[in-house]
Design a protein around this motif. Sequence first.
Motif, short mmCIF file in Angstrom:
data_model
loop_
_atom_site.label_atom_id
_atom_site.label_comp_id
_atom_site.label_asym_id
_atom_site.label_seq_id
_atom_site.Cartn_x
_atom_site.Cartn_y
_atom_site.Cartn_z
N VAL A 113 31.05 36.90 137.47
CA VAL A 113 30.03 36.73 136.43
C VAL A 113 30.53 35.77 135.36
N MET A 114 31.76 35.95 134.92
CA MET A 114 32.30 35.09 133.87
C MET A 114 32.48 33.65 134.34
N LYS A 115 32.69 33.45 135.62
CA LYS A 115 32.82 32.09 136.17
C LYS A 115 31.48 31.38 136.25
N ARG A 116 30.40 32.12 136.48
CA ARG A 116 29.14 31.50 136.87
C ARG A 116 28.03 31.59 135.82
N ALA A 117 28.04 32.61 134.99
CA ALA A 117 26.97 32.76 133.99
C ALA A 117 27.36 32.02 132.70
N PHE A 118 26.37 31.68 131.90
CA PHE A 118 26.65 31.08 130.60
C PHE A 118 27.48 32.06 129.77
N GLU A 119 28.43 31.52 129.03
CA GLU A 119 29.46 32.37 128.41
C GLU A 119 28.90 33.40 127.45
N ILE A 174 27.92 37.11 141.87
CA ILE A 174 27.09 35.90 141.95
C ILE A 174 25.64 36.25 141.64
N GLY A 175 25.17 37.34 142.24
CA GLY A 175 23.79 37.77 142.00
C GLY A 175 23.55 38.14 140.55
N ILE A 176 24.48 38.91 139.97
CA ILE A 176 24.32 39.34 138.57
C ILE A 176 24.39 38.16 137.63
N ALA A 177 25.25 37.18 137.92
CA ALA A 177 25.34 35.99 137.07
C ALA A 177 23.99 35.27 137.00
N GLY A 178 23.32 35.16 138.13
CA GLY A 178 22.00 34.54 138.13
C GLY A 178 21.01 35.32 137.29
N LEU A 179 21.05 36.65 137.39
CA LEU A 179 20.15 37.49 136.60
C LEU A 179 20.43 37.34 135.11
N ILE A 180 21.70 37.26 134.75
CA ILE A 180 22.07 37.10 133.34
C ILE A 180 21.54 35.77 132.80
N ASN A 181 21.67 34.71 133.58
CA ASN A 181 21.18 33.41 133.12
C ASN A 181 19.66 33.38 132.98
N ILE A 182 18.97 34.16 133.79
CA ILE A 182 17.50 34.17 133.74
C ILE A 182 17.00 35.09 132.63
N PHE A 183 17.55 36.31 132.55
CA PHE A 183 16.98 37.33 131.68
C PHE A 183 17.73 37.55 130.36
N ASN A 184 19.00 37.12 130.29
CA ASN A 184 19.79 37.34 129.08
C ASN A 184 19.69 38.79 128.61
N MET A 185 19.85 39.75 129.56
CA MET A 185 19.71 41.17 129.24
C MET A 185 21.00 41.70 128.60
N GLU A 186 20.84 42.85 127.97
CA GLU A 186 21.97 43.46 127.27
C GLU A 186 22.90 44.22 128.21
N ARG A 187 22.36 44.76 129.29
CA ARG A 187 23.17 45.63 130.12
C ARG A 187 22.70 45.59 131.57
N VAL A 188 23.66 45.70 132.49
CA VAL A 188 23.39 45.87 133.91
C VAL A 188 23.99 47.21 134.32
N VAL A 189 23.16 48.07 134.89
CA VAL A 189 23.61 49.39 135.32
C VAL A 189 23.62 49.42 136.84
N ILE A 190 24.72 49.90 137.39
CA ILE A 190 24.88 49.95 138.85
C ILE A 190 24.79 51.40 139.31
N GLY A 191 23.83 51.67 140.18
CA GLY A 191 23.67 53.00 140.76
C GLY A 191 23.70 52.94 142.28
N GLY A 192 23.37 54.05 142.92
CA GLY A 192 23.40 54.11 144.37
C GLY A 192 24.76 54.55 144.89
N GLY A 193 24.81 54.85 146.18
CA GLY A 193 26.02 55.40 146.77
C GLY A 193 27.24 54.50 146.68
N VAL A 194 27.04 53.17 146.71
CA VAL A 194 28.17 52.24 146.66
C VAL A 194 28.90 52.33 145.31
N LYS A 195 28.22 52.86 144.29
CA LYS A 195 28.86 53.04 142.99
C LYS A 195 30.14 53.88 143.09
N ASP A 196 30.22 54.74 144.11
CA ASP A 196 31.40 55.58 144.29
C ASP A 196 32.67 54.75 144.52
#
Length: 315
Positions: free
Chosen positions: A275-281, A240-262
């Motif tokens: 993301v596919m449900k909520r962001a523009f296609e 949900i959070g990433i979908a909002g970011l995609i709609n605002i910034f239309n960025m090419e890539r989202v990179v996930i880091g930090g310990g939870v990445k494991d």
Amino acid sequence: MGRVVIGVDLGGTNLRAAILSPTGDILERRKEDTHAAEGWSSVVARLIDNIKRQRDIAARKGLEVCAVGVGAPGVIQGDKGIVVKSPNFPDWNNLPLKDHLEKALDIPVYLENDANAAALGEQWRGAGQGIQSMILLTLGTGVGGGIILDSKVWHGADGMAGEIGHMTLIPNGRPCTCGNTGCLEMYASARGIVQSYREALGKPADSLKQITSEQVYEAARTGNEIAVRVMNDMGRMLGIGIAGLINIFNMERVVIGGGVKDAWALFIDATREEVMKRAFEIPARRAEILPSLLGDDAGVVGAASVALGFQKEAC
């Protein structure tokens, strides 16, 4: 004599410093405890000693340190070299860190927010190589973020851009340490995962004090239904959070880091589905969601890139 830079990732728990070549290769690295509770003067003295040791190592290898880059948590005025406020260092209020370091080291020093530095590191030598517009999300105890637009960090008007962990997902949700309620950080971080697990079990907080997010991941991997559901829910909230970011910034890539990445395999499908449900296609299909490649090295690599950006001719 060859020229190198020192990159520093100054965290509330760990202080990491590394010697890097001008092309971003790590030649030497060192990690030690920060001891943030001892106060700013002690932490700065430890930081200075660490950098001096790295400089001595470089000298023994016939290398000259031409600049130092430091990634530090909190609000940073990079042009003035001041740490305005830092959640990990309560007594760092308008601390002129650049001046303290340059007087002690006699080397040019440049500051950047730690999450921004990590984003630059991933763009330079990690999962964001060749990408001009990307966002790094660091999922650890909290949720941090760095925004790269047209190959530059977007700092915002007050230097506070990128506080992605504090976007509101649920208006009357869990209380957050920032004073808000329902922040992404309270659902997609290691701390949020443990709280979700406790709530799913119907247990009071005190009864699960020793539970860690790693234990939740392991339970999910072994098929524990509650843990699997918790990780799916975490992935949904992140999506949900990433979908909002995609709609605002239309960025090419989202990179996930930090310990939870494991726990990547336990949440990423739910994240991508949301993301596919909520962001523009069209922007949703364009934006790749990838794990960090640099891991704990992202901060030192990015800090070094900041120093090199200011010292191109000298280095």
